[in-house]
Design a protein around this motif. Sequence first.
Motif, PDB file in Angstrom:
ATOM      1  N   VAL A 202      10.541  72.056  66.343  1.00 48.60           N
ATOM      2  CA  VAL A 202      11.369  70.974  67.657  1.00 48.60           C
ATOM      3  C   VAL A 202      12.530  71.297  66.978  1.00 48.60           C
ATOM      4  O   VAL A 202      13.540  70.538  67.387  1.00 48.60           O
ATOM      5  CB  VAL A 202      10.727  69.733  67.345  1.00 48.60           C
ATOM      6  N   ASP A 203      12.586  70.632  66.001  1.00 50.76           N
ATOM      7  CA  ASP A 203      13.932  69.671  64.993  1.00 50.76           C
ATOM      8  C   ASP A 203      15.164  71.032  65.848  1.00 50.76           C
ATOM      9  O   ASP A 203      16.518  71.298  65.177  1.00 50.76           O
ATOM     10  CB  ASP A 203      14.101  70.067  63.501  1.00 50.76           C
ATOM     11  N   ALA A 204      14.658  72.221  65.248  1.00 53.38           N
ATOM     12  CA  ALA A 204      15.463  74.017  65.264  1.00 53.38           C
ATOM     13  C   ALA A 204      15.509  74.335  66.828  1.00 53.38           C
ATOM     14  O   ALA A 204      16.870  75.027  67.073  1.00 53.38           O
ATOM     15  CB  ALA A 204      14.361  74.670  64.367  1.00 53.38           C
ATOM     16  N   ILE A 205      15.307  73.127  67.955  1.00 55.38           N
ATOM     17  CA  ILE A 205      15.781  73.934  69.452  1.00 55.38           C
ATOM     18  C   ILE A 205      16.643  73.604  69.479  1.00 55.38           C
ATOM     19  O   ILE A 205      17.614  72.977  68.916  1.00 55.38           O
ATOM     20  CB  ILE A 205      15.152  73.056  70.058  1.00 55.38           C
ATOM     21  N   LYS A 206      17.525  74.844  69.788  1.00 56.84           N
ATOM     22  CA  LYS A 206      18.980  75.014  70.462  1.00 56.84           C
ATOM     23  C   LYS A 206      20.160  73.391  70.697  1.00 56.84           C
ATOM     24  O   LYS A 206      19.387  73.433  72.121  1.00 56.84           O
ATOM     25  CB  LYS A 206      19.337  76.018  70.996  1.00 56.84           C
ATOM     26  N   ARG A 207      20.700  73.522  70.053  1.00 54.86           N
ATOM     27  CA  ARG A 207      21.100  71.831  70.676  1.00 54.86           C
ATOM     28  C   ARG A 207      22.171  72.106  72.209  1.00 54.86           C
ATOM     29  O   ARG A 207      22.857  72.952  72.126  1.00 54.86           O
ATOM     30  CB  ARG A 207      21.932  71.067  69.687  1.00 54.86           C
ATOM     31  N   GLY A 208      22.944  71.338  72.457  1.00 48.29           N
ATOM     32  CA  GLY A 208      23.421  71.118  74.086  1.00 48.29           C
ATOM     33  C   GLY A 208      24.500  70.621  73.070  1.00 48.29           C
ATOM     34  O   GLY A 208      24.922  70.191  72.458  1.00 48.29           O
ATOM     35  N   GLU A 209      26.011  70.127  75.146  1.00 49.71           N
ATOM     36  CA  GLU A 209      26.843  69.701  74.205  1.00 49.71           C
ATOM     37  C   GLU A 209      27.458  68.695  75.061  1.00 49.71           C
ATOM     38  O   GLU A 209      26.670  68.644  76.207  1.00 49.71           O
ATOM     39  CB  GLU A 209      27.870  71.689  74.487  1.00 49.71           C
ATOM     40  N   GLY A 210      28.060  68.469  74.741  1.00 50.54           N
ATOM     41  CA  GLY A 210      28.461  66.684  75.425  1.00 50.54           C
ATOM     42  C   GLY A 210      27.848  65.897  75.651  1.00 50.54           C
ATOM     43  O   GLY A 210      26.944  66.348  75.156  1.00 50.54           O
ATOM     44  N   ARG A 211      28.028  64.810  76.593  1.00 49.45           N
ATOM     45  CA  ARG A 211      27.122  63.450  76.292  1.00 49.45           C
ATOM     46  C   ARG A 211      25.939  63.810  76.865  1.00 49.45           C
ATOM     47  O   ARG A 211      24.902  63.032  76.510  1.00 49.45           O
ATOM     48  CB  ARG A 211      28.089  62.606  77.142  1.00 49.45           C
ATOM     49  N   ASN A 212      25.730  64.540  78.027  1.00 48.17           N
ATOM     50  CA  ASN A 212      24.501  64.901  79.066  1.00 48.17           C
ATOM     51  C   ASN A 212      23.752  65.756  78.164  1.00 48.17           C
ATOM     52  O   ASN A 212      22.382  66.285  78.745  1.00 48.17           O
ATOM     53  CB  ASN A 212      25.121  65.695  80.332  1.00 48.17           C
TER      54      ASN A 212
ATOM     55  N   VAL B 203       9.819  78.887  80.562  1.00 47.04           N
ATOM     56  CA  VAL B 203      10.908  77.277  80.868  1.00 47.04           C
ATOM     57  C   VAL B 203      11.327  76.830  79.427  1.00 47.04           C
ATOM     58  O   VAL B 203      11.140  76.946  78.538  1.00 47.04           O
ATOM     59  CB  VAL B 203      10.560  75.985  81.746  1.00 47.04           C
ATOM     60  N   VAL B 204      13.172  76.880  80.189  1.00 52.31           N
ATOM     61  CA  VAL B 204      13.823  76.503  79.222  1.00 52.31           C
ATOM     62  C   VAL B 204      13.696  75.195  78.408  1.00 52.31           C
ATOM     63  O   VAL B 204      13.526  74.064  79.666  1.00 52.31           O
ATOM     64  CB  VAL B 204      15.108  76.955  79.412  1.00 52.31           C
ATOM     65  N   PHE B 205      14.558  75.331  77.229  1.00 47.53           N
ATOM     66  CA  PHE B 205      15.376  73.457  77.072  1.00 47.53           C
ATOM     67  C   PHE B 205      16.370  73.416  77.284  1.00 47.53           C
ATOM     68  O   PHE B 205      17.387  74.176  77.320  1.00 47.53           O
ATOM     69  CB  PHE B 205      14.643  73.103  75.590  1.00 47.53           C
ATOM     70  N   HIS B 206      17.114  72.713  78.793  1.00 47.65           N
ATOM     71  CA  HIS B 206      18.161  72.372  79.341  1.00 47.65           C
ATOM     72  C   HIS B 206      18.282  71.487  78.933  1.00 47.65           C
ATOM     73  O   HIS B 206      19.877  71.756  79.006  1.00 47.65           O
ATOM     74  CB  HIS B 206      17.822  72.880  80.340  1.00 47.65           C
ATOM     75  N   ARG B 207      18.174  70.058  78.235  1.00 46.98           N
ATOM     76  CA  ARG B 207      18.971  69.412  77.827  1.00 46.98           C
ATOM     77  C   ARG B 207      18.665  68.650  76.728  1.00 46.98           C
ATOM     78  O   ARG B 207      17.715  68.593  76.123  1.00 46.98           O
ATOM     79  CB  ARG B 207      18.769  68.608  79.230  1.00 46.98           C
ATOM     80  N   VAL B 208      19.450  69.188  75.026  1.00 47.93           N
ATOM     81  CA  VAL B 208      19.080  68.672  74.247  1.00 47.93           C
ATOM     82  C   VAL B 208      19.988  68.192  73.508  1.00 47.93           C
ATOM     83  O   VAL B 208      21.778  68.721  73.252  1.00 47.93           O
ATOM     84  CB  VAL B 208      18.775  70.220  73.405  1.00 47.93           C
ATOM     85  N   ILE B 209      20.010  67.060  72.870  1.00 45.35           N
ATOM     86  CA  ILE B 209      21.028  66.151  72.520  1.00 45.35           C
ATOM     87  C   ILE B 209      20.454  65.915  70.495  1.00 45.35           C
ATOM     88  O   ILE B 209      19.779  64.941  70.761  1.00 45.35           O
ATOM     89  CB  ILE B 209      20.867  64.989  73.776  1.00 45.35           C
ATOM     90  N   ASP B 210      21.540  65.644  70.339  1.00 47.12           N
ATOM     91  CA  ASP B 210      21.427  65.957  68.590  1.00 47.12           C
ATOM     92  C   ASP B 210      20.932  64.579  68.219  1.00 47.12           C
ATOM     93  O   ASP B 210      21.830  63.102  68.750  1.00 47.12           O
ATOM     94  CB  ASP B 210      22.332  66.001  68.049  1.00 47.12           C
ATOM     95  N   ARG B 211      20.500  64.511  67.946  1.00 49.55           N
ATOM     96  CA  ARG B 211      19.340  63.542  67.232  1.00 49.55           C
ATOM     97  C   ARG B 211      18.595  61.775  68.226  1.00 49.55           C
ATOM     98  O   ARG B 211      18.598  60.354  68.549  1.00 49.55           O
ATOM     99  CB  ARG B 211      20.282  62.393  66.241  1.00 49.55           C
ATOM    100  N   PHE B 212      18.329  63.036  69.638  1.00 49.69           N
ATOM    101  CA  PHE B 212      17.713  61.905  70.322  1.00 49.69           C
ATOM    102  C   PHE B 212      16.344  62.800  71.203  1.00 49.69           C
ATOM    103  O   PHE B 212      15.361  62.216  70.310  1.00 49.69           O
ATOM    104  CB  PHE B 212      19.191  61.817  72.095  1.00 49.69           C
ATOM    105  N   MET B 213      16.714  63.825  71.974  1.00 46.75           N
ATOM    106  CA  MET B 213      15.818  64.264  72.388  1.00 46.75           C
ATOM    107  C   MET B 213      16.008  66.170  72.765  1.00 46.75           C
ATOM    108  O   MET B 213      17.426  66.177  72.671  1.00 46.75           O
ATOM    109  CB  MET B 213      14.827  63.684  73.360  1.00 46.75           C
TER     110      MET B 213
END
Length: 182
Positions: free
Chosen positions: A155-165, A61-71
Amino acid sequence: MLKLAAAFSLMAAPALATGLEVQIEGEGANGTVVIDLFEDVAPKHVEQITALASEGKYDDVVFHRVIDRFMAQTGDVEFGKMGGDLRMAGRGGSSRSDLPAEFSDMNFDRGIVGMARSQDPNSANSQFFIMFDEGSFLNGQYTVVGKVTSGMDVVDAIKRGEGRNGAVIGQPDRMTKVTVTD
């Protein structure tokens, strides 16, 4: 007689899991994350997570929502499996029932694991998130289920998402194997 009584007491009070070992792979993160689960804080949520992990539902299962400095959010066992159509990732859950909120006075600090939900406080199911940083605005609004005790660098290395969401574009990092630990 004592042996029988001791055996009965073990059967009457099944041992609860104490954590998860999560293997993560991808473009960003590669390694193991260990999570201590808080059975005393959120027993229904911990039971749900450990049951899904024991059944192998979280594997791939993927990390589908990744927001830098949040979660970093994962756990959509319905739409978030690698190899499927990931455009719906984040909108699904499991075949199990949604859970009633188990809010506590625990703070959403770095490394805390919380249950994702919709606007309905009683809608958590299978998705969870790991905090990169403090998020006090979540305190008392989401169920805390555990804390990362090892592997925060992963955890810190998980690929970040883009945009507000925080939608992850391209190939997201994934949990390749999630194991319940004692």
